[in-house]
Motif scaffolding. Structure first.
Motif, mmCIF file in Angstrom:
data_model
loop_
_atom_site.group_PDB
_atom_site.id
_atom_site.type_symbol
_atom_site.label_atom_id
_atom_site.label_comp_id
_atom_site.label_asym_id
_atom_site.label_seq_id
_atom_site.Cartn_x
_atom_site.Cartn_y
_atom_site.Cartn_z
ATOM 1 N N GLY A 40 -72.119 -64.021 28.972
ATOM 2 C CA GLY A 40 -70.919 -63.061 28.950
ATOM 3 C C GLY A 40 -71.303 -61.481 29.350
ATOM 4 O O GLY A 40 -70.361 -60.831 30.091
ATOM 5 N N VAL A 41 -72.690 -61.183 29.402
ATOM 6 C CA VAL A 41 -72.977 -60.037 29.728
ATOM 7 C C VAL A 41 -72.951 -59.891 31.384
ATOM 8 O O VAL A 41 -72.635 -59.034 31.889
ATOM 9 C CB VAL A 41 -74.328 -59.571 29.297
ATOM 10 N N LEU A 42 -73.508 -60.783 31.906
ATOM 11 C CA LEU A 42 -73.434 -61.151 33.399
ATOM 12 C C LEU A 42 -72.002 -61.059 33.840
ATOM 13 O O LEU A 42 -71.477 -60.373 34.704
ATOM 14 C CB LEU A 42 -74.103 -62.321 33.809
ATOM 15 N N GLU A 43 -70.952 -61.719 33.149
ATOM 16 C CA GLU A 43 -69.586 -61.498 33.626
ATOM 17 C C GLU A 43 -68.844 -60.164 33.430
ATOM 18 O O GLU A 43 -68.024 -59.692 34.244
ATOM 19 C CB GLU A 43 -68.703 -62.692 32.810
ATOM 20 N N LEU A 44 -69.339 -59.648 32.470
ATOM 21 C CA LEU A 44 -68.687 -58.351 32.133
ATOM 22 C C LEU A 44 -69.274 -57.218 33.171
ATOM 23 O O LEU A 44 -68.547 -56.598 33.587
ATOM 24 C CB LEU A 44 -69.211 -57.702 30.695
ATOM 25 N N LEU A 45 -70.610 -57.314 33.496
ATOM 26 C CA LEU A 45 -71.333 -56.353 34.659
ATOM 27 C C LEU A 45 -70.351 -56.806 35.800
ATOM 28 O O LEU A 45 -70.274 -55.915 36.839
ATOM 29 C CB LEU A 45 -72.668 -56.784 34.665
ATOM 30 N N LEU A 46 -70.095 -58.082 36.510
ATOM 31 C CA LEU A 46 -69.414 -58.602 37.474
ATOM 32 C C LEU A 46 -67.808 -58.390 37.410
ATOM 33 O O LEU A 46 -67.266 -58.328 38.537
ATOM 34 C CB LEU A 46 -69.806 -59.895 37.963
ATOM 35 N N ALA A 47 -67.371 -57.782 36.420
ATOM 36 C CA ALA A 47 -65.938 -57.569 36.235
ATOM 37 C C ALA A 47 -65.371 -56.318 37.028
ATOM 38 O O ALA A 47 -64.332 -56.271 37.333
ATOM 39 C CB ALA A 47 -65.499 -57.445 34.965
ATOM 40 N N THR A 48 -66.494 -55.390 37.515
ATOM 41 C CA THR A 48 -66.037 -54.479 38.383
ATOM 42 C C THR A 48 -66.316 -54.439 39.722
ATOM 43 O O THR A 48 -66.333 -53.239 40.363
ATOM 44 C CB THR A 48 -66.416 -53.166 37.403
ATOM 45 N N ALA A 60 -64.110 -64.009 37.049
ATOM 46 C CA ALA A 60 -63.544 -65.248 36.427
ATOM 47 C C ALA A 60 -64.042 -66.273 36.703
ATOM 48 O O ALA A 60 -64.021 -67.494 35.959
ATOM 49 C CB ALA A 60 -62.149 -64.567 36.826
ATOM 50 N N LEU A 61 -64.374 -66.486 38.101
ATOM 51 C CA LEU A 61 -64.952 -67.716 38.528
ATOM 52 C C LEU A 61 -66.271 -68.259 37.863
ATOM 53 O O LEU A 61 -66.400 -69.386 37.467
ATOM 54 C CB LEU A 61 -65.131 -67.808 40.282
ATOM 55 N N LEU A 62 -66.906 -67.018 37.837
ATOM 56 C CA LEU A 62 -68.166 -67.426 37.078
ATOM 57 C C LEU A 62 -68.218 -67.626 35.756
ATOM 58 O O LEU A 62 -68.656 -68.690 35.260
ATOM 59 C CB LEU A 62 -69.244 -66.111 37.102
ATOM 60 N N VAL A 89 -68.732 -68.844 20.176
ATOM 61 C CA VAL A 89 -68.594 -67.795 19.409
ATOM 62 C C VAL A 89 -69.109 -66.418 19.944
ATOM 63 O O VAL A 89 -68.625 -65.432 19.916
ATOM 64 C CB VAL A 89 -69.165 -68.387 18.088
ATOM 65 N N PRO A 90 -70.495 -66.555 20.471
ATOM 66 C CA PRO A 90 -70.964 -65.334 20.931
ATOM 67 C C PRO A 90 -70.320 -64.852 22.104
ATOM 68 O O PRO A 90 -70.186 -63.698 22.165
ATOM 69 C CB PRO A 90 -72.427 -65.547 21.217
ATOM 70 N N TRP A 91 -69.917 -65.710 22.876
ATOM 71 C CA TRP A 91 -69.256 -64.971 24.148
ATOM 72 C C TRP A 91 -67.783 -64.413 23.786
ATOM 73 O O TRP A 91 -67.410 -63.460 24.230
ATOM 74 C CB TRP A 91 -68.831 -66.284 25.006
ATOM 75 N N PHE A 92 -67.132 -65.272 22.739
ATOM 76 C CA PHE A 92 -65.948 -64.501 22.308
ATOM 77 C C PHE A 92 -66.104 -63.082 21.666
ATOM 78 O O PHE A 92 -65.405 -62.118 21.795
ATOM 79 C CB PHE A 92 -64.980 -65.195 21.340
ATOM 80 N N ALA A 93 -67.157 -63.018 20.754
ATOM 81 C CA ALA A 93 -67.465 -61.881 20.263
ATOM 82 C C ALA A 93 -67.789 -60.691 20.972
ATOM 83 O O ALA A 93 -67.562 -59.510 21.021
ATOM 84 C CB ALA A 93 -68.763 -62.068 19.122
ATOM 85 N N LEU A 94 -68.668 -61.059 22.318
ATOM 86 C CA LEU A 94 -69.001 -60.113 23.254
ATOM 87 C C LEU A 94 -67.833 -59.458 23.754
ATOM 88 O O LEU A 94 -67.878 -58.276 23.941
ATOM 89 C CB LEU A 94 -69.876 -60.674 24.124
ATOM 90 N N MET A 95 -66.868 -60.513 24.262
ATOM 91 C CA MET A 95 -65.555 -60.097 24.938
ATOM 92 C C MET A 95 -64.830 -58.992 23.949
ATOM 93 O O MET A 95 -63.954 -58.036 24.633
ATOM 94 C CB MET A 95 -64.967 -61.155 25.319
ATOM 95 N N ALA A 96 -64.765 -59.477 22.636
ATOM 96 C CA ALA A 96 -64.155 -58.456 21.655
ATOM 97 C C ALA A 96 -64.659 -57.166 21.518
ATOM 98 O O ALA A 96 -63.881 -56.019 21.651
ATOM 99 C CB ALA A 96 -64.036 -59.302 20.269
ATOM 100 N N VAL A 97 -65.900 -57.194 21.547
ATOM 101 C CA VAL A 97 -66.698 -55.617 21.539
ATOM 102 C C VAL A 97 -66.370 -54.927 22.725
ATOM 103 O O VAL A 97 -66.250 -53.514 22.886
ATOM 104 C CB VAL A 97 -68.158 -56.168 21.176
ATOM 105 N N MET A 119 -60.739 -63.046 33.551
ATOM 106 C CA MET A 119 -62.192 -63.383 33.006
ATOM 107 C C MET A 119 -62.044 -63.952 31.634
ATOM 108 O O MET A 119 -62.242 -65.116 31.496
ATOM 109 C CB MET A 119 -63.297 -62.373 33.194
ATOM 110 N N ILE A 120 -61.416 -63.164 30.805
ATOM 111 C CA ILE A 120 -61.115 -63.413 29.413
ATOM 112 C C ILE A 120 -60.355 -64.790 29.220
ATOM 113 O O ILE A 120 -60.546 -65.703 28.377
ATOM 114 C CB ILE A 120 -60.637 -62.404 28.504
ATOM 115 N N VAL A 121 -59.129 -64.718 29.899
ATOM 116 C CA VAL A 121 -58.187 -65.796 29.821
ATOM 117 C C VAL A 121 -58.935 -67.132 30.311
ATOM 118 O O VAL A 121 -58.974 -68.184 29.752
ATOM 119 C CB VAL A 121 -57.032 -65.514 30.530
#
Length: 144
Positions: A40-48, A60-62, A89-97, A119-121
């Motif tokens: 989740g953290v890696l995906e958030l970092l790569l979202a930009t 999104a592919l990751l 559960v932790p992935w969803f929580a991280l995306m919500a935060v 990525m979230i969808v």
């Protein structure tokens, strides 16, 4: 040639002791939860990530690939169908935060970032599909 069995032969291999099995399942569950947070953290970092000034959808592919692997590994490591929830559960929580603005105005996942929304969808749909596959899978057969 003797008919007597060798007294020094090791005992036949059998299932692991219950405590060892439970310990390995618990360790697998911990690894899966931590891997859910890490991806989740890696995906958030790569979202930009941008190439030539344009956003690319690598996160999104990751999210799709990592969530498939995490769901599969969770079932294999824990041995229960509900184990797909351990990384989800932790992935969803991280995306919500990440989608909530802090008091200072910081935001990890902005609403105008199409990659973050994709990525979230994609990640949520992947966990949902993997969960439904576990629910609909036939029960395991004994000995076969």
């Amino acid at each position: 040639m003797t008919v007597v069995e060798d007294q020094n032969a090791p005992p036949p291999a059998g299932p692991p002791p219950r405590v060892l099995d439970l310990g390995l399942r618990l360790a697998g569950a911990i690894v899966v939860v931590l891997a859910g947070v890490l991806t989740g953290v890696l995906e958030l970092l790569l979202a930009t990530v941008r190439v030539g000034g344009y956003l690319v959808g690598v996160s999104a592919l990751l999210a799709i690939g990592a969530n498939i692997v995490l769901s599969w590994f969770a079932y294999e490591a824990v041995g229960r169908r509900w184990a797909v929830a351990l990384p989800a559960v932790p992935w969803f929580a991280l995306m919500a935060v990440a989608a909530v603005r802090t008091d200072e105005g910081d935001l990890l996942l902005a609403g105008d970032n199409w990659v973050g929304l994709a990525m979230i969808v994609a990640g949520a749909m992947t966990f949902a599909v993997m969960g439904f596959r576990q629910i609909l899978a036939p029960p395991p057969t004994l000995g076969g």
